[in-house]
Design a protein around this motif. Structure first.
Motif, PDB file in Angstrom:
ATOM      1  N   UNK A  24      43.919  24.432  52.364  1.00 21.95           N
ATOM      2  CA  UNK A  24      44.021  25.253  51.183  1.00 21.95           C
ATOM      3  C   UNK A  24      43.920  26.733  51.471  1.00 21.95           C
ATOM      4  N   UNK A  25      44.447  27.549  50.545  1.00 19.32           N
ATOM      5  CA  UNK A  25      44.580  28.963  50.771  1.00 19.32           C
ATOM      6  C   UNK A  25      43.532  29.817  50.115  1.00 19.32           C
ATOM      7  N   UNK A  26      43.633  31.146  50.240  1.00 18.16           N
ATOM      8  CA  UNK A  26      42.552  32.034  49.909  1.00 18.16           C
ATOM      9  C   UNK A  26      42.540  32.581  48.524  1.00 18.16           C
ATOM     10  N   UNK A  27      41.453  33.187  48.140  1.00 24.12           N
ATOM     11  CA  UNK A  27      41.311  33.771  46.837  1.00 24.12           C
ATOM     12  C   UNK A  27      41.373  35.256  46.940  1.00 24.12           C
ATOM     13  N   UNK A  28      42.409  35.870  46.461  1.00 21.63           N
ATOM     14  CA  UNK A  28      42.500  37.308  46.501  1.00 21.63           C
ATOM     15  C   UNK A  28      41.658  37.897  45.416  1.00 21.63           C
ATOM     16  N   UNK A  29      41.272  39.085  45.557  1.00 21.78           N
ATOM     17  CA  UNK A  29      40.465  39.684  44.509  1.00 21.78           C
ATOM     18  C   UNK A  29      40.411  41.126  44.816  1.00 21.78           C
ATOM     19  N   UNK A  30      40.664  42.062  44.686  1.00 20.18           N
ATOM     20  CA  UNK A  30      40.600  43.392  45.220  1.00 20.18           C
ATOM     21  C   UNK A  30      39.261  43.879  45.534  1.00 20.18           C
ATOM     22  N   UNK A  31      38.255  43.003  45.614  1.00 18.82           N
ATOM     23  CA  UNK A  31      36.916  43.422  46.002  1.00 18.82           C
ATOM     24  C   UNK A  31      36.071  43.792  44.817  1.00 18.82           C
ATOM     25  N   UNK A  32      36.664  43.956  43.642  1.00 25.02           N
ATOM     26  CA  UNK A  32      35.865  44.287  42.470  1.00 25.02           C
ATOM     27  C   UNK A  32      35.883  43.105  41.522  1.00 25.02           C
ATOM     28  N   UNK A  33      34.880  43.042  40.700  1.00 21.38           N
ATOM     29  CA  UNK A  33      34.743  41.908  39.803  1.00 21.38           C
ATOM     30  C   UNK A  33      35.854  41.922  38.771  1.00 21.38           C
ATOM     31  N   UNK A  34      36.509  40.766  38.591  1.00 29.32           N
ATOM     32  CA  UNK A  34      37.600  40.676  37.647  1.00 29.32           C
ATOM     33  C   UNK A  34      37.069  40.638  36.214  1.00 29.32           C
ATOM     34  N   UNK A  35      37.740  41.328  35.290  1.00 32.46           N
ATOM     35  CA  UNK A  35      37.289  41.284  33.908  1.00 32.46           C
ATOM     36  C   UNK A  35      37.512  39.908  33.320  1.00 32.46           C
ATOM     37  N   UNK A  36      36.692  39.549  32.351  1.00 36.12           N
ATOM     38  CA  UNK A  36      36.869  38.257  31.699  1.00 36.12           C
ATOM     39  C   UNK A  36      38.121  38.305  30.861  1.00 36.12           C
ATOM     40  N   UNK A  37      38.978  37.296  31.017  1.00 34.04           N
ATOM     41  CA  UNK A  37      40.283  37.301  30.385  1.00 34.04           C
ATOM     42  C   UNK A  37      40.535  35.962  29.734  1.00 34.04           C
ATOM     43  N   UNK A  38      41.153  35.965  28.587  1.00 33.72           N
ATOM     44  CA  UNK A  38      41.538  34.729  27.937  1.00 33.72           C
ATOM     45  C   UNK A  38      43.034  34.747  27.728  1.00 33.72           C
ATOM     46  N   UNK A  39      43.717  33.670  28.159  1.00 34.15           N
ATOM     47  CA  UNK A  39      45.164  33.626  28.032  1.00 34.15           C
ATOM     48  C   UNK A  39      45.586  32.316  27.407  1.00 34.15           C
ATOM     49  N   UNK A  40      46.084  32.334  26.168  1.00 32.43           N
ATOM     50  CA  UNK A  40      46.587  31.098  25.569  1.00 32.43           C
ATOM     51  C   UNK A  40      47.972  30.774  26.096  1.00 32.43           C
ATOM     52  N   UNK A  41      48.297  29.510  26.139  1.00 29.10           N
ATOM     53  CA  UNK A  41      49.619  29.068  26.544  1.00 29.10           C
ATOM     54  C   UNK A  41      50.276  28.438  25.343  1.00 29.10           C
ATOM     55  N   UNK A  42      51.588  28.601  25.223  1.00 28.31           N
ATOM     56  CA  UNK A  42      52.290  28.049  24.086  1.00 28.31           C
ATOM     57  C   UNK A  42      52.012  26.566  23.944  1.00 28.31           C
ATOM     58  N   UNK A  74      41.089  33.152  43.646  1.00 27.46           N
ATOM     59  CA  UNK A  74      41.057  32.132  44.672  1.00 27.46           C
ATOM     60  C   UNK A  74      42.458  31.613  44.948  1.00 27.46           C
ATOM     61  N   UNK A  75      43.347  32.470  45.485  1.00 28.16           N
ATOM     62  CA  UNK A  75      44.696  32.013  45.767  1.00 28.16           C
ATOM     63  C   UNK A  75      44.681  30.956  46.861  1.00 28.16           C
ATOM     64  N   UNK A  76      45.584  30.000  46.870  1.00 27.43           N
ATOM     65  CA  UNK A  76      46.683  29.870  45.902  1.00 27.43           C
ATOM     66  C   UNK A  76      46.334  28.984  44.716  1.00 27.43           C
ATOM     67  N   UNK A  77      45.076  28.738  44.475  1.00 21.84           N
ATOM     68  CA  UNK A  77      44.694  27.841  43.384  1.00 21.84           C
ATOM     69  C   UNK A  77      44.662  28.535  42.031  1.00 21.84           C
ATOM     70  N   UNK A  78      44.159  29.743  41.987  1.00 21.65           N
ATOM     71  CA  UNK A  78      44.201  30.526  40.745  1.00 21.65           C
ATOM     72  C   UNK A  78      44.106  31.997  41.089  1.00 21.65           C
ATOM     73  N   UNK A  79      44.989  32.766  40.498  1.00 22.67           N
ATOM     74  CA  UNK A  79      44.963  34.208  40.708  1.00 22.67           C
ATOM     75  C   UNK A  79      45.610  34.897  39.513  1.00 22.67           C
ATOM     76  N   UNK A  80      45.210  36.139  39.297  1.00 23.10           N
ATOM     77  CA  UNK A  80      45.823  36.945  38.252  1.00 23.10           C
ATOM     78  C   UNK A  80      47.238  37.286  38.693  1.00 23.10           C
ATOM     79  N   UNK A  81      48.189  37.056  37.818  1.00 19.16           N
ATOM     80  CA  UNK A  81      49.593  37.262  38.166  1.00 19.16           C
ATOM     81  C   UNK A  81      49.980  38.721  38.073  1.00 19.16           C
ATOM     82  N   UNK A  82      50.974  39.086  38.844  1.00 13.91           N
ATOM     83  CA  UNK A  82      51.581  40.405  38.754  1.00 13.91           C
ATOM     84  C   UNK A  82      52.738  40.293  37.767  1.00 13.91           C
ATOM     85  N   UNK A  83      52.413  40.326  36.494  1.00 13.16           N
ATOM     86  CA  UNK A  83      53.428  40.104  35.467  1.00 13.16           C
ATOM     87  C   UNK A  83      52.949  39.049  34.486  1.00 13.16           C
ATOM     88  N   UNK A  84      53.896  38.325  33.888  1.00 13.77           N
ATOM     89  CA  UNK A  84      53.550  37.360  32.850  1.00 13.77           C
ATOM     90  C   UNK A  84      52.857  36.121  33.390  1.00 13.77           C
TER      91      UNK A  84
END
Length: 294
Positions: A24-42, A74-84
């Motif tokens: 399994x692969x790594x979790x990227x994070x730019x070194x700073x704590x990610x803000x809490x985010x909520x994303x609904x899916x259709x 924690x890429x490639x399992x979950x990461x904030x996308x660059x875009x939608x």
């Protein structure tokens, strides 16, 4: 090498484990704590019954929704996308796509809550989330507070060091080790030497893997224990820093999703849907999309 740690969960987590063609692969994070985010899916157009899944009488926190807590670093399992991101969620990764497929099977709308790893586990326990997917591996300690699904992937933890370092798998306990706080890597490494760990004095827990890797580059610590896929991504992203991964696996373990302790109706529904996705090849196709075969 910590062969004793071939995780108790490799058989406790469940028999239906999907083998990754590579670790399994790594979790990227730019070194700073990610803000809490909520994303609904259709909301899916097809109800669960049309997908062939028995829905029984389970309930979710919000009617019609399946809330997933995660730590999207924690890429490639979950990461904030660059875009939608995947299906407009703003996120991408193996766990994101599996969670979406589960929601489709159950006829529910997927909602993704991004937070710190420890908080994601607590969210399930406190009924703030229906399930957690976050490269989560089975451990006896966690099993006391949450219920685990069948396994859907096999994870491998490795050790990152600087090139030319004297650190080896055999003498790792003589050095300072960094891990992500709350992970099994932290739990195992900080355990007492009698239990196969190195002791709390030799381990520093960080908010995320990226911070641990940066502290390795800075010379604060001598090694980082993390899953192989994220490790490979961190090494590649810091090519000028001269990082390398030690030969061999530090730990092998099963990845599962988790629900609140005793929520058997929801767990049964998720396991039924998960096993259908394993049997029809969907889970392996998602894994192959993010982790190429060697």
């Amino acid at each position: 090498m910590k062969n004793w740690k071939k995780l108790v969960g490799l058989g406790l987590c469940a028999a239906l484990s999907v083998s990754l063609l590579t670790a399994c692969s790594s979790g990227t994070s730019g070194g700073s704590e990610a803000p809490e985010t909520t994303a609904p899916v259709e909301e899916p157009t097809a109800p669960a019954e049309s997908a062939g899944t028995e829905t029984a009488s389970f309930t979710t926190i919000e009617e019609g929704k399946l809330i997933m807590s995660t730590n999207a670093q924690f890429p490639p399992y979950e990461m904030v996308a660059d875009g939608e991101g995947f299906e407009g969620t703003g996120f991408e990764g193996i766990d994101i796509e599996i969670a979406y497929a589960l929601a489709q099977k159950l006829g529910l709308e997927l909602v993704i809550d991004d937070m710190e790893f420890d908080s994601a586990l607590l969210a399930v326990q406190n009924n703030a989330a229906d399930m957690m997917l976050a490269g989560l591996s089975y451990s006896e300690e966690r099993d006391e507070v949450v219920d685990f699904s069948d396994s859907y992937a096999t994870g491998v933890q490795v050790v990152i060091v600087k090139e030319g370092s004297d650190v080896t798998m055999d003498n790792l306990g003589d050095y300072m080790i960094g891990t992500q706080r709350g992970t099994t890597g932290y739990i195992y490494a900080s355990d007492t030497p009698e239990n196969g760990g190195y002791g709390e004095d030799h381990v520093i827990g960080y908010d995320n893997g990226a911070t641990a890797v940066q502290e390795l580059i800075n010379g604060t610590i001598d090694a980082v224990i993390i899953d192989q896929a994220p490790a490979e991504e961190y090494v590649a992203a810091n090519a000028d820093a001269g990082l390398t991964i030690l030969p061999g696996n530090w730990v092998e373990e099963d990845y599962c999703l988790a629900v609140d302790e005793g929520n058997t109706a929801l767990l049964d529904a998720l396991n039924t849907a998960l096993n259908e996705l394993i049997d029809d090849g969907t889970v392996q196709a998602i894994i192959d999309k993010y982790i190429a075969a060697e």
